[in-house]
Design an enzyme around this catalytic site. Structure first.
Site, PDB file in Angstrom:
ATOM      1  N   ARG A   1      -5.816 -15.873   1.786  1.00  0.00           N
ATOM      2  CA  ARG A   1      -4.603 -15.108   1.471  1.00  0.00           C
ATOM      3  C   ARG A   1      -3.864 -15.739   0.290  1.00  0.00           C
ATOM      4  NH1 ARG A   1       0.416 -13.608   5.606  1.00  0.00           N
ATOM      5  NH2 ARG A   1       1.729 -12.591   4.024  1.00  0.00           N
TER       6      ARG A   1
ATOM      7  N   ASN B   1      -5.586  -5.943   8.474  1.00  0.00           N
ATOM      8  CA  ASN B   1      -5.356  -5.379   7.138  1.00  0.00           C
ATOM      9  C   ASN B   1      -6.573  -5.532   6.235  1.00  0.00           C
ATOM     10  OD1 ASN B   1      -2.667  -4.391   7.271  1.00  0.00           O
ATOM     11  ND2 ASN B   1      -1.908  -6.490   7.266  1.00  0.00           N
TER      12      ASN B   1
ATOM     13  N   CYS C   1      -0.091  -0.031  12.713  1.00  0.00           N
ATOM     14  CA  CYS C   1       0.766  -0.813  11.825  1.00  0.00           C
ATOM     15  C   CYS C   1       2.154  -0.857  12.454  1.00  0.00           C
ATOM     16  CB  CYS C   1       0.814  -0.185  10.432  1.00  0.00           C
ATOM     17  SG  CYS C   1       1.828  -1.078   9.226  1.00  0.00           S
TER      18      CYS C   1
ATOM     19  N   HIS D   1       0.696   1.305   4.582  1.00  0.00           N
ATOM     20  CA  HIS D   1       1.459   0.559   3.583  1.00  0.00           C
ATOM     21  C   HIS D   1       1.798   1.395   2.352  1.00  0.00           C
ATOM     22  CE1 HIS D   1       0.362  -3.694   5.270  1.00  0.00           C
ATOM     23  NE2 HIS D   1       0.917  -2.884   6.158  1.00  0.00           N
TER      24      HIS D   1
ATOM     25  N   TYR E   1       6.681  -1.616   1.348  1.00  0.00           N
ATOM     26  CA  TYR E   1       5.514  -1.827   0.483  1.00  0.00           C
ATOM     27  C   TYR E   1       5.570  -0.967  -0.779  1.00  0.00           C
ATOM     28  CZ  TYR E   1       3.318  -4.559   4.171  1.00  0.00           C
ATOM     29  OH  TYR E   1       3.034  -5.536   5.095  1.00  0.00           O
TER      30      TYR E   1
END
Length: 421
Positions: A90, A144, A164, A194, A244
Site C-alpha cells: 500500500r 478493495n 463498502c 468509491h 473519494y
C-alpha cells in the site's frame, strides 16, 4: 451457522467481531473461523475475539487457522478482507504515482490498478477453493478495489456480493444530523464503488420524502467540510458525493497535499503496531477506541445486515451493495458492477430501479466502468500492453506519457506479485 473470515488476522477484525457479538439475534453464528497466513496476528486477534464474545455472552465458537481449505469447508458464507502485499505494498501504491504528478491512492488511479492486479488472482483462487468444498456458500467481498474484485467473482460464476462502508457511514451521519434513527434514512446511492453520489436522502424507505434539499440548506457547510470539498460544489451538484470523489474534483490539490505529508499507509502501519500491542493485553475484552481511527467505520453492522439477508432473509431488506448492473444503469453493460441500493435476500441482490442520471455523473461512471473492464482484463491475463491501456483509460491519468511511465513503475514495484512479469 458457520462463517469464515479470510484475512482474519487483520486489525479490522475486532470491529467485525464486536458487530457479530452485539447483533447475534440478527445473525446467529455457531462457528466463526478466522483464517490468515500470519500465525502471530491470528493469535492476538483470535484471543481478543474470544474475549469479546465472552464478555457479551455470545456462545459461538471462534477458531483460528492458516489452513484455508479447512477454514472454508462447510461455511455458509465467506467474508473476504485480505490485503495482498500488506501495508508495504500500500505504501508503494500511494507513493510512486506521485512521481508522475498523479494521485497516489490504494483504490483508484494507478495505485488502485496495482492493488487490483495483485488481488484479483488471489481472490479467484480462494473462491475456487470455496466452490470445491461448498458451492452454495456466499462470498462477501470487502477487499478493495471492491468493484473490480466483485466483478471478477461474478464473471467467474461465484455467488458474490461486494460491500463498502461509505453508504452506511453517510446513513449514520445524516441520521445524527436529522435526529432520527438510521433505519429511517434511505439513500438514493448510485455509482460505482468509491465513485458514488447521494442523489436523494429519503425518510421512511425508498418511497419516502426526499430531504436532501433540507440537508444541503441546513447542514451543507458541515457536510462539505467533512468531505474537504467547497460548499458551492455540493450546491452545483445537487447531490452529496462520496469523499473519494475529491480525487476527481480536486485532483491537483490532493496531489500537492500528498506530496507534503506522510502517506496514509505509514500512518496505518504505525496504528496497526499499536493496535496489535493492545490486542496482546489479556485483560482487553472490547474493541479499543484507537480502532475507530483505523477506518472501516460501521463495517460490522453492514456485514451483519448483508450476511443475515443472504443467509436467512432477515435483517434490512434494502441495502447498498456492489452487484451486477443488469440494466439498472442503461448506459452501462449488464455485467458491469455498480454500487446501489438493492433488495437483498437469500437469492442475492437485485438493484432497485434508478431514475435517469444527470450526464455529470453518468459520464464519469461510464468512463470509470470502461477502465474497470480494462483493469480486470489486465488482472486476469497480464501483459504490459493491457496495463498501459487500463492506465490510459483512467480519467485521473488519460495522457500517454503518464500512462507509459506509470506502467513501468507499476510493474517494477509489483513484480513479485505478478506471475506474468
Amino acid at each position: 451457522m458457520k462463517l469464515t473470515v479470510v484475512g482474519g488476522g487483520s486489525t479490522y477484525t475486532p470491529e467485525l467481531i464486536d458487530g457479530f457479538a452485539r447483533l447475534r439475534d440478527t445473525l446467529p453464528i455457531d462457528d466463526l473461523v478466522l483464517v490468515d497466513p500470519s500465525a502471530e496476528r491470528l493469535d492476538l486477534v483470535g484471543g481478543l475475539a474470544r474475549r469479546i464474545f465472552a464478555k457479551q455472552h455470545h456462545n459461538g465458537r471462534i477458531t483460528t487457522t492458516s489452513d484455508l481449505d479447512a477454514a472454508v469447508d462447510g461455511a455458509d458464507a465467506v467474508l473476504l478482507q485480505l490485503r495482498v502485499g500488506g501495508q508495504a505494498a500500500r505504501e508503494q501504491d500511494e507513493t510512486w504515482p506521485l512521481e508522475c504528478g498523479c494521485v497516489g491512492q490504494e483504490t483508484t488511479g494507478a495505485g488502485g490498478l496495482a492493488k487490483a492486479l495483485r488481488t484479483v488472482p488471489v481472490v479467484l483462487d480462494i473462491a475456487e477453493r470455496v466452490r470445491r468444498t461448498n458451492p452454495e456458500a456466499w462470498l462477501i467481498d470487502f477487499t478493495n478495489p471492491v468493484g473490480i474484485v466483485t466483478r471478477a467473482l461474478l464473471q467467474a460464476g461465484h455467488k458474490a456480493v461486494g460491500l463498502c462502508n461509505v453508504a452506511i457511514g453517510f446513513q449514520r451521519k445524516f441520521a445524527a444530523l436529522l435526529n432520527v434513527t438510521p433505519s429511517e434514512v434511505h439513500l438514493d446511492h448510485v455509482g460505482l464503488n468509491h465513485l458514488t453520489w447521494e442523489t436523494a436522502v429519503r425518510l421512511g424507505g425508498p418511497e419516502g420524502r426526499d430531504i436532501l434539499p433540507d440537508l444541503l440548506t441546513h447542514h451543507g457547510e458541515a457536510i462539505a467540510a467533512d468531505l474537504h470539498l467547497p460548499h458551492p460544489l455540493l450546491t452545483h451538484l445537487n447531490a452529496i458525493p462520496s469523499y473519494y470523489l475529491r480525487y476527481f474534483y480536486a485532483h491537483d490539490e490532493v496531489v500537492r497535499e500528498l506530496r507534503t505529508k506522510p502517506s496514509r499507509a505509514a500512518e496505518v502501519a504505525a496504528m496497526e503496531r499499536e493496535l496489535l500491542s493492545l490486542y496482546a493485553d489479556p485483560t482487553l475484552d472490547e474493541k479499543p477506541e484507537l480502532l475507530s481511527k483505523r477506518g472501516g467505520a460501521y463495517y460490522s453492522e453492514a456485514a451483519v445486515d448483508l450476511a443475515a439477508a443472504l443467509l436467512t432473509g432477515a435483517g434490512n431488506p434494502y441495502q447498498v451493495v456492489n452487484t451486477r448492473n443488469n440494466g439498472t444503469l442503461p448506459f452501462l453493460p449488464d455485467d458491469a458492477v455498480i454500487e446501489v441500493q438493492a433488495a437483498v435476500g437469500q437469492k442475492g441482490a437485485t438493484p432497485l430501479p434508478a431514475p435517469p442520471l444527470d450526464p455529470l455523473y453518468a459520464g464519469l461512471i461510464a468512463n470509470v466502468t470502461a477502465y474497470e473492464h480494462l483493469a480486470l482484463e489486465a488482472a486476469l491475463h497480464g501483459g504490459r500492453n493491457r496495463v498501459f491501456k487500463a492506465l490510459l483509460s483512467h480519467p485521473l491519468i488519460a495522457q500517454y506519457e503518464y500512462a507509459d511511465a506509470l506502467t513501468d513503475r507499476l510493474i517494477a514495484h509489483n513484480r513479485e506479485h505478478l506471475a506474468w512479469a
